[in-house]
Design an enzyme around this catalytic site. Structure first.
Site, PDB file in Angstrom:
ATOM      1  N   TYR A  89       1.230  -1.407   0.014  1.00 57.13           N
ATOM      2  CA  TYR A  89      -0.203   0.045   0.154  1.00 57.13           C
ATOM      3  C   TYR A  89       0.650   1.397  -0.223  1.00 57.13           C
ATOM      4  O   TYR A  89       0.198   2.163  -0.524  1.00 57.13           O
ATOM      5  CB  TYR A  89      -0.194   0.034   1.190  1.00 57.13           C
ATOM      6  CG  TYR A  89      -1.948  -1.015   1.696  1.00 57.13           C
ATOM      7  CD1 TYR A  89      -2.552  -1.806   0.691  1.00 57.13           C
ATOM      8  CD2 TYR A  89      -1.414  -1.926   1.942  1.00 57.13           C
ATOM      9  CE1 TYR A  89      -3.603  -2.430   0.415  1.00 57.13           C
ATOM     10  CE2 TYR A  89      -2.271  -3.196   2.463  1.00 57.13           C
ATOM     11  CZ  TYR A  89      -3.960  -3.705   0.888  1.00 57.13           C
ATOM     12  OH  TYR A  89      -3.745  -4.426   1.134  1.00 57.13           O
ATOM     13  N   ASP A 126       1.984   2.649  -2.606  1.00 52.57           N
ATOM     14  CA  ASP A 126       2.942   3.976  -3.532  1.00 52.57           C
ATOM     15  C   ASP A 126       1.323   4.108  -4.024  1.00 52.57           C
ATOM     16  O   ASP A 126       1.417   5.664  -3.510  1.00 52.57           O
ATOM     17  CB  ASP A 126       2.674   2.307  -4.648  1.00 52.57           C
ATOM     18  CG  ASP A 126       3.858   1.285  -4.672  1.00 52.57           C
ATOM     19  OD1 ASP A 126       4.855   1.566  -4.619  1.00 52.57           O
ATOM     20  OD2 ASP A 126       3.689   0.487  -4.406  1.00 52.57           O
ATOM     21  N   GLU A 175       6.873   2.372   3.749  1.00 54.23           N
ATOM     22  CA  GLU A 175       7.817   3.614   4.051  1.00 54.23           C
ATOM     23  C   GLU A 175       6.801   4.711   4.723  1.00 54.23           C
ATOM     24  O   GLU A 175       7.221   5.470   5.922  1.00 54.23           O
ATOM     25  CB  GLU A 175       7.648   3.978   2.376  1.00 54.23           C
ATOM     26  CG  GLU A 175       7.963   5.570   2.426  1.00 54.23           C
ATOM     27  CD  GLU A 175       8.843   5.889   0.916  1.00 54.23           C
ATOM     28  OE1 GLU A 175       8.701   6.671   0.623  1.00 54.23           O
ATOM     29  OE2 GLU A 175      10.055   5.101   0.301  1.00 54.23           O
TER      30      GLU A 175
HETATM   31  O1  TRH Z   1       1.772  -1.531   2.647  1.00 53.89           O
HETATM   32  P1  TRH Z   1       3.654  -0.994   2.149  1.00 53.89           P
HETATM   33  O2  TRH Z   1       4.463  -2.021   3.217  1.00 53.89           O
HETATM   34  O3  TRH Z   1       4.157  -0.712   1.488  1.00 53.89           O
HETATM   35  C1  TRH Z   1       5.340  -0.406   0.992  1.00 53.89           C
HETATM   36  C2  TRH Z   1       6.919   0.476   1.021  1.00 53.89           C
HETATM   37  O4  TRH Z   1       6.289   2.049   0.435  1.00 53.89           O
HETATM   38  C3  TRH Z   1       7.751   0.055  -0.112  1.00 53.89           C
HETATM   39  O5  TRH Z   1       8.458   1.324   0.419  1.00 53.89           O
HETATM   40  C4  TRH Z   1       7.103  -0.077  -1.298  1.00 53.89           C
HETATM   41  O6  TRH Z   1       8.563  -0.599  -1.829  1.00 53.89           O
HETATM   42  C5  TRH Z   1       5.880  -1.064  -1.461  1.00 53.89           C
HETATM   43  O7  TRH Z   1       4.999  -1.032  -0.438  1.00 53.89           O
HETATM   44  C6  TRH Z   1       5.919  -1.368  -3.038  1.00 53.89           C
HETATM   45  O8  TRH Z   1       3.789   0.098   3.794  1.00 53.89           O
HETATM   46  P2  TRH Z   1       3.252   1.636   3.879  1.00 53.89           P
HETATM   47  O9  TRH Z   1       4.893   2.605   3.251  1.00 53.89           O
HETATM   48  O10 TRH Z   1       4.203   2.063   5.447  1.00 53.89           O
HETATM   49  O11 TRH Z   1       2.358   1.896   3.062  1.00 53.89           O
HETATM   50  C7  TRH Z   1       0.724   1.589   4.169  1.00 53.89           C
HETATM   51  C8  TRH Z   1      -0.278   2.590   3.886  1.00 53.89           C
HETATM   52  O12 TRH Z   1      -1.089   1.955   4.174  1.00 53.89           O
HETATM   53  C9  TRH Z   1       0.426   4.007   4.887  1.00 53.89           C
HETATM   54  O13 TRH Z   1      -0.452   4.483   3.980  1.00 53.89           O
HETATM   55  C10 TRH Z   1      -0.805   3.356   5.715  1.00 53.89           C
HETATM   56  C11 TRH Z   1      -2.119   3.060   5.049  1.00 53.89           C
HETATM   57  N1  TRH Z   1      -2.968   2.070   6.160  1.00 53.89           N
HETATM   58  C12 TRH Z   1      -4.118   3.031   6.013  1.00 53.89           C
HETATM   59  O14 TRH Z   1      -4.749   3.759   5.783  1.00 53.89           O
HETATM   60  N2  TRH Z   1      -4.828   1.875   7.147  1.00 53.89           N
HETATM   61  C13 TRH Z   1      -3.849   0.736   8.043  1.00 53.89           C
HETATM   62  O15 TRH Z   1      -5.173   0.148   9.046  1.00 53.89           O
HETATM   63  C14 TRH Z   1      -2.739   0.733   7.544  1.00 53.89           C
HETATM   64  C15 TRH Z   1      -2.591  -0.631   8.578  1.00 53.89           C
HETATM   65  C16 TRH Z   1      -2.043   1.207   7.017  1.00 53.89           C
END
Ligand code: TRH
Length: 377
Positions: free
Chosen positions: A15, A17, A273
């Site tokens: 999520y 990106d 991220e």
């Molecule tokens: O989902 P991720 O593991 O995303 C990853 C990283 O961006 C990584 O660097 C990239 O290369 C890869 O994707 C493709 O973790 P991240 O970045 O924390 O994104 C999660 C998103 O989800 C963030 O915007 C927060 C959101 N979120 C919610 O909106 N509600 C929720 O309940 C949770 C747990 C997260």
């Protein structure tokens, strides 16, 4: 005239990106009065954090952002004034031709991955490739001055501090999610990839003198959690108790709610991220599960961040933070480092707030992008 921005987001996995680009798009609209189109190739990932998205629609307005499904078959579209390719995604060739055909070439940037490594400062805003005379630039978010900074909405830290001082608002928010922690329990959240180190951490949490209430949004860590609990299936709403540890599975919530969840918790385990940055804005101690990359190059990124983050800590508190983060990211033993961290909790907790406020002094990423555009024209 308002500047027109096109942001391209290809959802590789997870999520991050869409999380980053959606946040940026909204901020450019609300705080900088830009016209923003957000091109997303996977609306289902988007829907998880923004449930009002209609995944069937090619075009829709969401919170002032013109959200477009990035189709496999690209339709002729004029170029915007500023074009952002998020995380090195490839723009449609027809769109690149449209950029080159503009009387005045757009500002074209690659919004890069977040890293605390030194070299980022030297590469930020440097020219990258050219396409038919249209120059592309690197734009790096970061923690150091000389980088593009971090996404941070105006007033975020004040909002967060007010919420953390308002016990009633926190209680109401938690109750709206069905969370009723026992008096005195340590509230924590856990958002992580699969991790074999989880069992060791849960063992030590369960036997700690203080009760823990662990909130786990639905996601990739649930398999390890199931194994430790000895249950076949976990779903949102489930609550399990093992000695002093209560595990509660939550649904994936809207981004704004996730912020509040982080603000309520004494400790947050985050990943990737965007959640990593949001946990820093929460001003509470955190644990980062970094996104794994080939040949373990993510471990260099982890070390670079740890070096910066722990620079102002005493040697013993630093050792505790470093040991915990390294154990989590190499699937090592979590028990000893967790106990070390507990022994230095007041210092680590105070540091989390100081770090947050220091980072809050940098220009935020959306403002830095707008400033770059303004200096470029
Ligand atoms: O989902 P991720 O593991 O995303 C990853 C990283 O961006 C990584 O660097 C990239 O290369 C890869 O994707 C493709 O973790 P991240 O970045 O924390 O994104 C999660 C998103 O989800 C963030 O915007 C927060 C959101 N979120 C919610 O909106 N509600 C929720 O309940 C949770 C747990 C997260």
């Amino acid at each position: 005239m308002k500047a027109r921005w096109d942001i391209f987001c290809s959802v590789v996995d997870n999520y991050g990106d869409i999380g980053v680009t959606w946040r940026l798009a909204r901020q450019l609209v609300v705080e900088h009065a830009c016209d923003v189109r957000l091109w997303v190739d996977d609306l289902r990932a988007f829907e998880r954090m923004c449930p009002q998205i209609n995944v069937q629609r090619e075009q829709q307005w969401q919170e002032g952002v013109d959200v477009r499904h990035w189709p496999a078959q690209w339709l002729a579209t004029p170029s915007a004034d500023v074009v952002i390719a998020a995380f090195a995604c490839q723009l449609p060739p027809e769109y690149m031709e449209a950029m080159a055909a503009c009387e005045r070439a757009p500002l074209w940037m690659n919004l890069d991955y977040l890293s605390a490594e030194d070299w980022v400062v030297g590469c930020h805003r440097l020219p990258s490739v050219k396409f038919k005379g249209v120059q592309k630039y690197f734009f790096f978010p970061g923690f150091r001055s000389g980088t593009g900074g971090l996404l941070r909405e105006a007033g975020l830290l004040q909002q967060r501090q007010a919420f953390q001082q308002d016990a009633r608002a926190q209680q109401q928010f938690l109750q709206s999610l069905g969370v009723f922690p026992a008096n005195g329990a340590r509230l924590m959240s856990l958002f992580a990839y699969e991790n074999a180190a989880l069992a060791g951490w849960l063992d030590v949490l369960a036997t700690d003198g203080r009760a823990t209430h662990l909130l786990v949004p639905e996601g990739r860590i649930l398999g390890d959690m199931q194994r430790w609990l000895g249950v076949d299936r976990l779903a949102a709403g489930d609550i399990h108790r093992r000695d002093g540890l209560t595990v509660q599975v939550l649904p994936f919530v809207r981004q704004e709610q996730y912020d509040r969840l982080l603000w309520c918790c004494e400790f947050n385990a985050v990943r990737g991220e965007d959640s990593f940055v949001r946990a820093q804005w929460a001003g509470r101690p955190l644990l980062w599960h970094i996104y794994r990359q080939d040949e373990d190059i993510h471990l260099d990124k982890l070390d670079a961040f740890l070096e910066l983050y722990t620079a102002a800590l005493s040697p013993a508190a630093k050792a505790a933070v470093v040991a915990l983060w390294q154990a989590w990211n190499t699937e090592g033993d979590m028990a000893q480092p967790w106990k070390m961290l507990l022994a230095h909790w007041p210092e680590v907790a105070a540091h989390a707030e100081t770090w947050c406020l220091e980072q809050g002094l940098q220009a935020d990423l959306a403002t830095a992008l707008v400033q770059f555009y303004e200096s470029w024209i």
